[in-house]
Scaffold this motif. Structure first.
Motif, PDB file in Angstrom:
ATOM      1  N   ARG A 108      44.375  57.254  25.420  1.00  0.00           N
ATOM      2  CA  ARG A 108      43.591  57.400  26.355  1.00  0.00           C
ATOM      3  C   ARG A 108      41.771  57.071  26.335  1.00  0.00           C
ATOM      4  NH1 ARG A 108      41.799  64.410  27.456  1.00  0.00           N
ATOM      5  NH2 ARG A 108      41.116  64.037  29.314  1.00  0.00           N
ATOM      6  N   GLU A 109      41.108  56.916  24.949  1.00  0.00           N
ATOM      7  CA  GLU A 109      40.281  56.829  25.424  1.00  0.00           C
ATOM      8  C   GLU A 109      40.232  54.775  25.756  1.00  0.00           C
ATOM      9  OE1 GLU A 109      37.089  58.626  22.008  1.00  0.00           O
ATOM     10  OE2 GLU A 109      39.306  56.959  21.312  1.00  0.00           O
ATOM     11  N   ILE A 110      41.269  54.325  25.690  1.00  0.00           N
ATOM     12  CA  ILE A 110      41.705  52.937  25.880  1.00  0.00           C
ATOM     13  C   ILE A 110      41.976  53.064  27.538  1.00  0.00           C
ATOM     14  CG2 ILE A 110      43.352  50.981  25.567  1.00  0.00           C
ATOM     15  CD1 ILE A 110      43.741  51.977  22.355  1.00  0.00           C
ATOM     16  N   ARG A 111      42.908  54.124  27.817  1.00  0.00           N
ATOM     17  CA  ARG A 111      43.033  53.813  29.491  1.00  0.00           C
ATOM     18  C   ARG A 111      41.591  53.780  29.790  1.00  0.00           C
ATOM     19  NH1 ARG A 111      47.391  56.738  27.708  1.00  0.00           N
ATOM     20  NH2 ARG A 111      46.165  59.078  28.562  1.00  0.00           N
ATOM     21  N   ARG A 112      40.711  54.458  29.184  1.00  0.00           N
ATOM     22  CA  ARG A 112      39.687  54.954  29.608  1.00  0.00           C
ATOM     23  C   ARG A 112      38.598  53.617  30.058  1.00  0.00           C
ATOM     24  NH1 ARG A 112      34.264  57.225  29.160  1.00  0.00           N
ATOM     25  NH2 ARG A 112      34.669  57.305  26.659  1.00  0.00           N
ATOM     26  N   LYS A 113      38.759  52.995  28.695  1.00  0.00           N
ATOM     27  CA  LYS A 113      38.014  51.686  29.068  1.00  0.00           C
ATOM     28  C   LYS A 113      38.495  50.426  29.440  1.00  0.00           C
ATOM     29  CE  LYS A 113      35.082  52.982  24.973  1.00  0.00           C
ATOM     30  NZ  LYS A 113      33.369  52.254  26.308  1.00  0.00           N
ATOM     31  N   LEU A 114      39.936  50.510  29.685  1.00  0.00           N
ATOM     32  CA  LEU A 114      40.439  49.366  30.149  1.00  0.00           C
ATOM     33  C   LEU A 114      40.856  50.268  31.564  1.00  0.00           C
ATOM     34  CD1 LEU A 114      42.264  47.681  27.447  1.00  0.00           C
ATOM     35  CD2 LEU A 114      40.432  47.008  28.486  1.00  0.00           C
ATOM     36  N   ARG A 115      40.214  50.107  32.601  1.00  0.00           N
ATOM     37  CA  ARG A 115      40.891  50.522  33.663  1.00  0.00           C
ATOM     38  C   ARG A 115      41.380  49.444  34.443  1.00  0.00           C
ATOM     39  NH1 ARG A 115      35.762  54.248  34.527  1.00  0.00           N
ATOM     40  NH2 ARG A 115      36.721  55.956  34.580  1.00  0.00           N
ATOM     41  N   ALA A 116      42.751  49.521  35.593  1.00  0.00           N
ATOM     42  CA  ALA A 116      43.081  48.477  35.711  1.00  0.00           C
ATOM     43  C   ALA A 116      42.522  48.066  36.959  1.00  0.00           C
ATOM     44  CB  ALA A 116      44.129  49.563  36.727  1.00  0.00           C
ATOM     45  N   ASP A 117      42.916  46.406  37.066  1.00  0.00           N
ATOM     46  CA  ASP A 117      41.680  46.102  37.414  1.00  0.00           C
ATOM     47  C   ASP A 117      42.275  45.314  38.742  1.00  0.00           C
ATOM     48  OD1 ASP A 117      40.372  43.651  39.231  1.00  0.00           O
ATOM     49  OD2 ASP A 117      40.327  42.046  36.665  1.00  0.00           O
ATOM     50  N   ARG A 118      41.809  46.204  40.339  1.00  0.00           N
ATOM     51  CA  ARG A 118      42.950  46.343  41.233  1.00  0.00           C
ATOM     52  C   ARG A 118      42.103  44.968  42.216  1.00  0.00           C
ATOM     53  NH1 ARG A 118      44.281  51.026  41.210  1.00  0.00           N
ATOM     54  NH2 ARG A 118      42.840  53.049  40.331  1.00  0.00           N
ATOM     55  N   LYS A 119      41.684  44.415  41.917  1.00  0.00           N
ATOM     56  CA  LYS A 119      40.977  43.119  42.665  1.00  0.00           C
ATOM     57  C   LYS A 119      42.427  41.923  42.252  1.00  0.00           C
ATOM     58  CE  LYS A 119      38.267  39.417  43.129  1.00  0.00           C
ATOM     59  NZ  LYS A 119      37.038  38.438  42.788  1.00  0.00           N
ATOM     60  N   ARG A 120      42.840  41.786  40.618  1.00  0.00           N
ATOM     61  CA  ARG A 120      43.991  40.693  40.439  1.00  0.00           C
ATOM     62  C   ARG A 120      44.927  41.671  40.583  1.00  0.00           C
ATOM     63  NH1 ARG A 120      43.590  38.908  35.067  1.00  0.00           N
ATOM     64  NH2 ARG A 120      43.110  40.865  33.747  1.00  0.00           N
ATOM     65  N   ILE A 121      45.392  42.720  40.634  1.00  0.00           N
ATOM     66  CA  ILE A 121      46.804  43.397  41.026  1.00  0.00           C
ATOM     67  C   ILE A 121      46.920  42.631  42.425  1.00  0.00           C
ATOM     68  CG2 ILE A 121      47.673  45.646  41.161  1.00  0.00           C
ATOM     69  CD1 ILE A 121      45.799  46.410  38.766  1.00  0.00           C
ATOM     70  N   GLY A 122      45.891  43.219  43.235  1.00  0.00           N
ATOM     71  CA  GLY A 122      46.303  42.797  44.574  1.00  0.00           C
ATOM     72  C   GLY A 122      46.439  41.271  44.903  1.00  0.00           C
ATOM     73  N   GLN A 123      45.531  40.125  43.813  1.00  0.00           N
ATOM     74  CA  GLN A 123      45.959  38.901  44.040  1.00  0.00           C
ATOM     75  C   GLN A 123      47.471  38.770  43.711  1.00  0.00           C
ATOM     76  OE1 GLN A 123      43.283  37.019  41.257  1.00  0.00           O
ATOM     77  NE2 GLN A 123      41.191  37.533  43.172  1.00  0.00           N
ATOM     78  N   ASP A 124      48.084  39.220  42.602  1.00  0.00           N
ATOM     79  CA  ASP A 124      49.282  39.010  41.833  1.00  0.00           C
ATOM     80  C   ASP A 124      50.333  39.299  43.486  1.00  0.00           C
ATOM     81  OD1 ASP A 124      48.011  37.644  39.766  1.00  0.00           O
ATOM     82  OD2 ASP A 124      48.563  39.737  38.697  1.00  0.00           O
ATOM     83  N   GLN A 125      49.876  39.840  43.821  1.00  0.00           N
ATOM     84  CA  GLN A 125      51.023  40.537  44.486  1.00  0.00           C
ATOM     85  C   GLN A 125      51.091  39.608  45.675  1.00  0.00           C
ATOM     86  OE1 GLN A 125      49.309  44.986  45.587  1.00  0.00           O
ATOM     87  NE2 GLN A 125      51.015  45.979  44.462  1.00  0.00           N
ATOM     88  N   GLU A 126      49.995  39.338  46.492  1.00  0.00           N
ATOM     89  CA  GLU A 126      49.633  38.080  47.304  1.00  0.00           C
ATOM     90  C   GLU A 126      50.872  37.086  46.853  1.00  0.00           C
ATOM     91  OE1 GLU A 126      45.544  37.599  48.703  1.00  0.00           O
ATOM     92  OE2 GLU A 126      45.356  39.434  49.028  1.00  0.00           O
ATOM     93  N   ARG A 127      50.343  36.737  45.901  1.00  0.00           N
ATOM     94  CA  ARG A 127      50.954  35.610  45.140  1.00  0.00           C
ATOM     95  C   ARG A 127      52.693  35.769  45.399  1.00  0.00           C
ATOM     96  NH1 ARG A 127      47.144  35.693  40.378  1.00  0.00           N
ATOM     97  NH2 ARG A 127      45.926  33.891  41.105  1.00  0.00           N
ATOM     98  N   ALA A 128      53.235  36.725  45.008  1.00  0.00           N
ATOM     99  CA  ALA A 128      54.373  37.173  44.664  1.00  0.00           C
ATOM    100  C   ALA A 128      55.225  37.173  46.492  1.00  0.00           C
ATOM    101  CB  ALA A 128      54.716  38.389  44.105  1.00  0.00           C
ATOM    102  N   LYS A 129      54.149  37.981  47.421  1.00  0.00           N
ATOM    103  CA  LYS A 129      54.837  37.665  48.978  1.00  0.00           C
ATOM    104  C   LYS A 129      54.240  36.150  48.731  1.00  0.00           C
ATOM    105  CE  LYS A 129      53.599  39.783  52.895  1.00  0.00           C
ATOM    106  NZ  LYS A 129      52.070  41.245  53.750  1.00  0.00           N
ATOM    107  N   ALA A 130      53.322  36.005  49.577  1.00  0.00           N
ATOM    108  CA  ALA A 130      53.846  34.218  49.613  1.00  0.00           C
ATOM    109  C   ALA A 130      55.158  33.374  49.130  1.00  0.00           C
ATOM    110  CB  ALA A 130      52.445  33.296  49.355  1.00  0.00           C
ATOM    111  N   ALA A 131      55.231  33.657  47.791  1.00  0.00           N
ATOM    112  CA  ALA A 131      56.504  33.048  46.590  1.00  0.00           C
ATOM    113  C   ALA A 131      58.214  33.308  47.315  1.00  0.00           C
ATOM    114  CB  ALA A 131      56.719  33.263  45.658  1.00  0.00           C
ATOM    115  N   LYS A 132      57.825  34.529  47.236  1.00  0.00           N
ATOM    116  CA  LYS A 132      58.914  35.202  48.422  1.00  0.00           C
ATOM    117  C   LYS A 132      59.202  34.422  49.918  1.00  0.00           C
ATOM    118  CE  LYS A 132      61.675  39.363  49.132  1.00  0.00           C
ATOM    119  NZ  LYS A 132      61.327  40.924  48.963  1.00  0.00           N
ATOM    120  N   GLU A 133      57.703  34.461  50.546  1.00  0.00           N
ATOM    121  CA  GLU A 133      58.441  33.716  52.177  1.00  0.00           C
ATOM    122  C   GLU A 133      58.568  32.355  52.127  1.00  0.00           C
ATOM    123  OE1 GLU A 133      54.503  35.118  53.621  1.00  0.00           O
ATOM    124  OE2 GLU A 133      54.842  36.786  54.486  1.00  0.00           O
ATOM    125  N   ALA A 134      58.007  31.653  50.729  1.00  0.00           N
ATOM    126  CA  ALA A 134      58.577  30.714  50.872  1.00  0.00           C
ATOM    127  C   ALA A 134      59.958  30.230  50.279  1.00  0.00           C
ATOM    128  CB  ALA A 134      57.233  29.407  49.809  1.00  0.00           C
TER     129      ALA A 134
END
Length: 141
Positions: A108-134
């Motif tokens: 539980r403490e680990i999850r609290r300390k290491l929050r999800a990095d939404r910025k990099r998750i969004g970048q990953d999703q954009e890259r996947a979407k661009a690769a799929k469209e290509a």
């Protein structure tokens, strides 16, 4: 040509380029080839990256997981031919380069300390979407 440049040229032939970019704090699933007797199988090891050692060809990363209440850490060489693939399960936002302090923390403490990095998750999703469209546009041509 000096010794360092010569080493770089020789090692570059064996270096892997197919692994994704990940940092300490990310949760990864490493598919590792294990030999048992006369047969080989792929074993997944999923956990949090606590350390990435970058040293040219000798780079490695350490993954930690808790299995049946016992913490297990495993060090994987980056350029090992036994690594089948590395999947990033979750991007984490860590404020340090080496996360040794999570050895003493609960899940539980680990999850609290290491929050999800939404910025990099969004970048990953954009890259996947661009690769799929290509891939779709190439398939149509």
């Amino acid at each position: 040509m000096n010794r360092g440049a010569l080493l770089k040229v020789v090692e570059s032939r064996y270096a892997r380029t197919d692994l994704p970019e990940f940092r300490p704090g990310d949760t990864v699933r490493v598919a590792y080839r294990v030999k048992e007797g006369n047969r080989t199988r792929i074993q997944n090891f999923e956990g949090i990256v606590i350390k990435v050692k970058r040293n040219g060809y000798n780079s490695s990363f350490t993954v930690r997981k808790v299995s049946y209440g016992v913490g297990v850490e495993r060090i994987f060489p980056m350029n090992s031919p036994l690594i089948e693939k590395v999947d990033i399960v979750q991007r984490g936002r860590a404020r340090r380069a080496k996360l040794y302090f999570i050895r003493e923390l609960s899940e539980r403490e680990i999850r609290r300390k290491l929050r999800a990095d939404r910025k990099r998750i969004g970048q990953d999703q954009e890259r996947a979407k661009a690769a799929k469209e290509a891939a779709q546009s190439e398939a149509q041509e």
